[in-house]
Design a protein around this motif. Structure first.
Motif, mmCIF file in Angstrom:
data_model
loop_
_atom_site.group_PDB
_atom_site.id
_atom_site.type_symbol
_atom_site.label_atom_id
_atom_site.label_comp_id
_atom_site.label_asym_id
_atom_site.label_seq_id
_atom_site.Cartn_x
_atom_site.Cartn_y
_atom_site.Cartn_z
ATOM 1 N N LYS A 73 -6.320 0.171 6.530
ATOM 2 C CA LYS A 73 -5.115 0.302 7.299
ATOM 3 C C LYS A 73 -4.943 1.798 7.581
ATOM 4 O O LYS A 73 -5.144 2.584 6.473
ATOM 5 N N ASP A 97 0.884 -1.136 -0.046
ATOM 6 C CA ASP A 97 -0.001 0.069 0.086
ATOM 7 C C ASP A 97 0.924 1.408 0.007
ATOM 8 O O ASP A 97 0.265 2.248 0.471
ATOM 9 N N GLU A 151 -2.280 0.505 13.483
ATOM 10 C CA GLU A 151 -0.935 0.728 13.258
ATOM 11 C C GLU A 151 -0.080 2.045 13.770
ATOM 12 O O GLU A 151 -0.186 2.866 13.047
ATOM 13 N N LYS A 156 -5.350 1.022 2.020
ATOM 14 C CA LYS A 156 -4.583 2.077 3.204
ATOM 15 C C LYS A 156 -5.748 3.455 3.049
ATOM 16 O O LYS A 156 -5.978 3.766 1.801
ATOM 17 N N ALA A 203 5.953 -4.819 4.455
ATOM 18 C CA ALA A 203 5.901 -4.357 2.944
ATOM 19 C C ALA A 203 7.476 -4.666 2.543
ATOM 20 O O ALA A 203 7.745 -5.538 1.913
ATOM 21 N N ARG A 204 8.467 -3.754 3.149
ATOM 22 C CA ARG A 204 9.934 -4.049 2.763
ATOM 23 C C ARG A 204 10.437 -5.157 2.806
ATOM 24 O O ARG A 204 11.168 -6.056 2.062
ATOM 25 N N LYS A 239 -1.190 -3.652 14.066
ATOM 26 C CA LYS A 239 0.037 -3.639 13.148
ATOM 27 C C LYS A 239 1.181 -2.999 13.974
ATOM 28 O O LYS A 239 1.409 -1.838 13.756
ATOM 29 N N THR A 282 6.068 6.929 -2.020
ATOM 30 C CA THR A 282 6.872 5.971 -1.511
ATOM 31 C C THR A 282 7.170 5.021 -2.651
ATOM 32 O O THR A 282 8.259 4.472 -2.688
ATOM 33 N N SER A 297 2.060 4.674 -0.717
ATOM 34 C CA SER A 297 1.461 5.751 -1.365
ATOM 35 C C SER A 297 2.354 6.062 -2.625
ATOM 36 O O SER A 297 3.771 5.458 -2.783
ATOM 37 N N SER A 339 7.653 -4.450 9.536
ATOM 38 C CA SER A 339 8.866 -4.728 9.356
ATOM 39 C C SER A 339 9.957 -3.511 9.692
ATOM 40 O O SER A 339 11.117 -3.697 10.389
ATOM 41 N N GLY A 340 9.498 -2.425 9.276
ATOM 42 C CA GLY A 340 9.875 -1.194 9.797
ATOM 43 C C GLY A 340 11.442 -0.917 9.478
ATOM 44 O O GLY A 340 12.107 -0.142 9.935
#
Ligand SMILES: O=P(O)(O)OC[C@H]1O[C@](O)(COP(=O)(O)O)[C@@H](O)[C@@H]1O
Length: 394
Positions: A181, A69, A221, A142, A334-335, A263, A74, A71, A305-306
């Motif tokens: 989200k 998701d 989240e 999102k 995501a990453r 999340k 990103t 944007s 995962s940050g």
């Protein structure tokens, strides 16, 4: 008067979660304590049963969420990392690669999409939401409108998007989305200030209530950013504070806990702390925080995962699933699901199949970690590369 009337209405509703759940009111004189019993004011929506079912389905054993998701801004950064321009055609091609991966539904129960993707189709004209449904993957959306500076704070931010959220959510539901989200962030080096924590928690709670009214399971989240040189104990302290406020306002807004998903960030030392923590230490601190703050009514904890490497994020999840938990403990990365995929793809049609295979490798690894059965043996060097960027703003 209006508030009293709506409270009475809430109390007169009978639902499977509140029917046996009453308490003695302490308002008024002590004689009232013995005589007046009221049901807990838990809100119900036209979608209550469906929300609970959707949340349970997403939190099913051995499965987790693929977060795609990003944007447009990103996503542009991700595409730039492989030399591609941030055009709608390139974003569509990348999302098509991910969403048409054969067999993805074995490991992935939900996919979070950006608004653009929710309305897009494959180049053959098949709607992306239908590609997901064919794999038994729940489409999500999102709904936040991103972060902006929070006036009066210590250089912190707040998350926009409540205006018009109800009508947007109703439209997203019609388009096939069944969960939502909203990501807000909390920065440890910036304090966090009491104002920023309260704003983050209140915004999440309002969003959660609006989502549930419109049939979308809200993913809650509040990302605690990795930035900082603090020890893990400090992250634990901040995470406990943040989640206690989040649940306070979720309850005040009468959000149905059985129909939400969380999340959270894992509880780790700051990215610039002198010592790294082992997966066991991270699991211990993260589970301590969750047990202290999250009611067992919540069906699923889907970690972000940050900026951790793909392998790190999977190892940490695996460590958390070494013993039974009150909730389904899984991933919404995501990453940590996309890094190798992007590097393999490089924007070339002839690499699509190999890139889809690498997505399945990561999805399967995290599926095993959800079941507590993952081993990092044979993982590629690319999957071990951390993705944390200091001071990164989306
Ligand atoms: O602010 P943006 O552009 O939506 O990106 C934030 C990203 O953070 C996430 O919430 C978590 O992503 P990570 O797993 O990479 O930390 C994603 O779902 C989302 O794409």
């Amino acid at each position: 008067m209006a508030a009293c009337a709506s409270f009475a209405k809430l109390n007169s509703f009978s639902s499977p979660w509140i029917s046996n759940n009453s308490f003695s009111s302490r308002s008024g004189s002590s004689s009232l304590l013995a005589t007046r019993r009221v049901s807990l004011p838990i809100r119900a929506t036209a979608y209550s049963d469906e929300l609970v079912k959707t949340a349970k389905n997403i939190a099913s054993p051995g499965r987790g969420i693929l977060a795609i998701d990003e944007s447009n801004a990103t996503c542009g950064k991700r595409l730039a990392s492989i030399g591609l321009d941030n055009t709608e055609v390139n974003r569509q091609a990348y999302r098509q690669l991910l969403l048409t991966t054969p067999g993805l539904g074995e490991y992935i129960s939900g996919a979070i999409l950006f608004e653009e993707t929710l309305y897009q189709s494959t180049t053959d004209g098949k709607k992306f939401v239908d590609c997901l449904r064919d794999e038994n993957i729940v489409p999500g959306i999102k709904v936040d409108k991103g972060l902006v500076p929070l006036p009066g704070s210590n250089n912190e931010s707040w998350c926009q998007g409540l205006d018009g959220l109800a009508s947007r959510s109703a439209e997203y539901y019609k388009q096939g989305a069944r969960f939502a989200k909203w990501r807000t962030v909390v920065s440890i080096p910036c304090g966090p200030s009491a104002l920023a924590v309260k704003e983050a928690a209140w915004g999440l709670a309002r969003y959660a209530a609006i989502s549930q009214d419109n049939g979308l399971v809200p993913i809650v989240e509040p990302e605690i950013l990795l930035d900082g040189d603090h020890p893990i104990e400090r992250t634990l302290e901040v995470a406990e504070k943040v989640w206690s406020e989040v649940f306070f306002y979720l309850a005040q807004n009468n959000v149905i806990f059985e129909g939400i998903l969380l999340k959270p960030s894992m509880v780790t030392p700051g990215a610039e702390h002198k010592e790294k923590a082992s997966p066991e230490t991270i699991a211990k601190h993260t589970l301590t925080m969750l047990r202290r703050r999250v009611p067992p009514a919540v069906p699923g904890i889907m970690f972000l995962s940050g900026g951790q490497s793909e392998v790190e994020a999977t190892l940490n999840l695996n460590a958390m699933n070494q013993s039974p938990n009150p909730w389904h403990v899984s991933f919404s990365y995501a990453r940590a699901l996309q890094n190798t995929v992007l590097k393999t793809w490089q924007g070339r049609p002839e690499n699509v199949e190999a890139a889809q295979k690498s997505l399945l490798v990561r999805a399967k690894a995290n599926s095993l970690a959800q079941l507590g059965r993952y081993s990092a043996e044979g993982e590629s060097e690319e999957a071990k590369k951390g993705m944390f960027v200091k001071g990164y703003t989306y």
